[in-house]
Design an enzyme around this catalytic site. Structure first.
Site, PDB file in Angstrom:
ATOM      1  N   LYS A  20       0.822  -1.222   0.000  1.00 48.72           N
ATOM      2  CA  LYS A  20       0.000   0.000   0.000  1.00 48.72           C
ATOM      3  C   LYS A  20       0.854   1.270   0.000  1.00 48.72           C
ATOM      4  CE  LYS A  20      -2.106  -0.845   3.928  1.00 48.72           C
ATOM      5  NZ  LYS A  20      -1.583  -2.160   4.341  1.00 48.72           N
ATOM      6  N   ARG A  95      -9.220   0.969   9.319  1.00 50.86           N
ATOM      7  CA  ARG A  95      -8.811  -0.392   9.643  1.00 50.86           C
ATOM      8  C   ARG A  95      -9.802  -1.118  10.540  1.00 50.86           C
ATOM      9  NH1 ARG A  95      -2.591   0.196   8.991  1.00 50.86           N
ATOM     10  NH2 ARG A  95      -1.988  -1.963   9.098  1.00 50.86           N
ATOM     11  N   ARG A 134      11.590  -7.528   4.721  1.00 51.79           N
ATOM     12  CA  ARG A 134      11.658  -6.120   5.120  1.00 51.79           C
ATOM     13  C   ARG A 134      12.290  -5.973   6.501  1.00 51.79           C
ATOM     14  NH1 ARG A 134       6.145  -2.770   4.935  1.00 51.79           N
ATOM     15  NH2 ARG A 134       5.840  -3.492   7.049  1.00 51.79           N
ATOM     16  N   ARG A 140      12.025  -1.888  11.675  1.00 51.36           N
ATOM     17  CA  ARG A 140      10.662  -1.803  12.208  1.00 51.36           C
ATOM     18  C   ARG A 140      10.480  -2.864  13.261  1.00 51.36           C
ATOM     19  NH1 ARG A 140       5.788  -0.462   8.105  1.00 51.36           N
ATOM     20  NH2 ARG A 140       4.714  -1.633   9.726  1.00 51.36           N
ATOM     21  N   ARG A 151      -0.310  -9.173  13.328  1.00 47.78           N
ATOM     22  CA  ARG A 151      -0.818  -8.147  12.412  1.00 47.78           C
ATOM     23  C   ARG A 151      -1.722  -8.768  11.352  1.00 47.78           C
ATOM     24  NH1 ARG A 151       4.582  -6.103  10.579  1.00 47.78           N
ATOM     25  NH2 ARG A 151       3.537  -4.671   9.167  1.00 47.78           N
TER      26      ARG A 151
HETATM   27  P1  ADP Z   1       1.268  -2.232   7.904  1.00 52.85           P
HETATM   28  O1  ADP Z   1       0.188  -1.922   6.913  1.00 52.85           O
HETATM   29  O2  ADP Z   1       2.472  -2.854   7.258  1.00 52.85           O
HETATM   30  O3  ADP Z   1       0.804  -3.001   9.107  1.00 52.85           O
HETATM   31  P2  ADP Z   1       1.304   0.522   8.916  1.00 52.85           P
HETATM   32  O4  ADP Z   1       2.490   1.404   8.810  1.00 52.85           O
HETATM   33  O5  ADP Z   1       0.100   0.897   8.123  1.00 52.85           O
HETATM   34  O6  ADP Z   1       1.862  -0.895   8.501  1.00 52.85           O
HETATM   35  O7  ADP Z   1       0.866   0.381  10.442  1.00 52.85           O
HETATM   36  C1  ADP Z   1       1.778   0.098  11.482  1.00 52.85           C
HETATM   37  C2  ADP Z   1       1.058   0.041  12.843  1.00 52.85           C
HETATM   38  O8  ADP Z   1       0.492   1.329  13.150  1.00 52.85           O
HETATM   39  C3  ADP Z   1      -0.137  -0.917  12.931  1.00 52.85           C
HETATM   40  O9  ADP Z   1       0.252  -2.243  13.207  1.00 52.85           O
HETATM   41  C4  ADP Z   1      -0.935  -0.281  14.077  1.00 52.85           C
HETATM   42  O10 ADP Z   1      -0.369  -0.572  15.338  1.00 52.85           O
HETATM   43  C5  ADP Z   1      -0.769   1.202  13.816  1.00 52.85           C
HETATM   44  N1  ADP Z   1      -1.845   1.706  12.913  1.00 52.85           N
HETATM   45  C6  ADP Z   1      -1.678   2.164  11.642  1.00 52.85           C
HETATM   46  N2  ADP Z   1      -2.861   2.519  11.107  1.00 52.85           N
HETATM   47  C7  ADP Z   1      -3.800   2.277  12.055  1.00 52.85           C
HETATM   48  C8  ADP Z   1      -5.217   2.427  12.105  1.00 52.85           C
HETATM   49  N3  ADP Z   1      -5.928   2.887  11.074  1.00 52.85           N
HETATM   50  N4  ADP Z   1      -5.850   2.060  13.258  1.00 52.85           N
HETATM   51  C9  ADP Z   1      -5.167   1.605  14.305  1.00 52.85           C
HETATM   52  N5  ADP Z   1      -3.841   1.435  14.335  1.00 52.85           N
HETATM   53  C10 ADP Z   1      -3.151   1.770  13.213  1.00 52.85           C
END
Ligand code: ADP
Length: 193
Positions: A20, A95, A134, A140, A151
């Protein structure tokens, strides 16, 4: 490349590791869309040591979702501050169904409704391989194997139902996200013509 303004409001949807962030950057460059990614925003808070960052760090490290209220407030401010004349691409939001409800209400109030949801489909085995790769390249803390599992579980249980919810209001298009970055990018752009 670049320079074609596209006033479209998109959600880029897909599991962790589906690409994404990479594809949203492509759309930002190509169409001057505002790229809104709560994960990036949270990591920035974390690195700056803000109160919000400290509050979110435990959830993120464990692969859990940060509470809806926190995320929705952050996105509300981000949308209100951003360029109202540009389209946007949401990456990593909504999400949960509660976030999707809040988003629809917020966008109705701003008179900037969603136009389309683009879903990157990638098989779980490929996601695990990508995220593990990654982990070796980026620092990370959530790319450890047990956190990757969590996740993916959170995605299945809490995030996937968002698609059904949004499909009631907005066209949802699926793309094969398992091919190369360039091919996925081409397919995305062709869908937006
Ligand atoms: P990925 O899609 O690879 O999991 P992101 O960078 O989008 O990575 O998200 C990393 C972390 O940030 C998530 O695992 C969560 O803890 C938090 N996070 C990101 N977006 C949201 C969201 N919309 N609602 C709740 N937590 C979020």
């Amino acid at each position: 490349m670049g320079g074609v303004a596209l006033r479209r409001n998109l959600v880029l949807f897909g599991p962790p590791g589906s690409g994404k962030g990479t594809q949203a950057e492509l759309l930002r460059e190509r169409y001057e869309l505002d790229h809104i990614a709560p994960g990036d925003m949270l990591r920035q808070h974390l690195s700056q040591g803000t109160e919000l960052g400290q509050m979110a760090s435990g959830y993120m490290a464990a692969g859990k979702l940060v509470p809806d209220e926190v995320i929705v407030n952050m996105i509300r401010h981000r949308l209100e501050e951003g360029r109202a004349d540009a389209g946007f691409v949401l990456d990593g939001f909504p999400r949960t169904v509660a976030q999707a409800r809040a988003l629809q209400e917020l966008l109705t109030n701003l008179d900037r409704p969603l136009d389309i949801v683009l879903v990157l489909d990638v098989p779980v085995s490929a996601l695990k391989a990508r995220l593990t790769l990654r982990a070796g390249q980026e620092q990370r803390q959530d790319d450890r194997p047990e956190v990757i599992e969590e996740r993916l579980r959170v995605y299945r249980e809490r995030t996937e139902p968002v698609l059904e919810y949004l499909a009631g209001d907005v066209p949802v298009l699926h793309i094969d996200g398992s091919s190369s970055i360039e091919e996925v990018g081409r397919e995305l752009l062709s869908l937006l013509q």
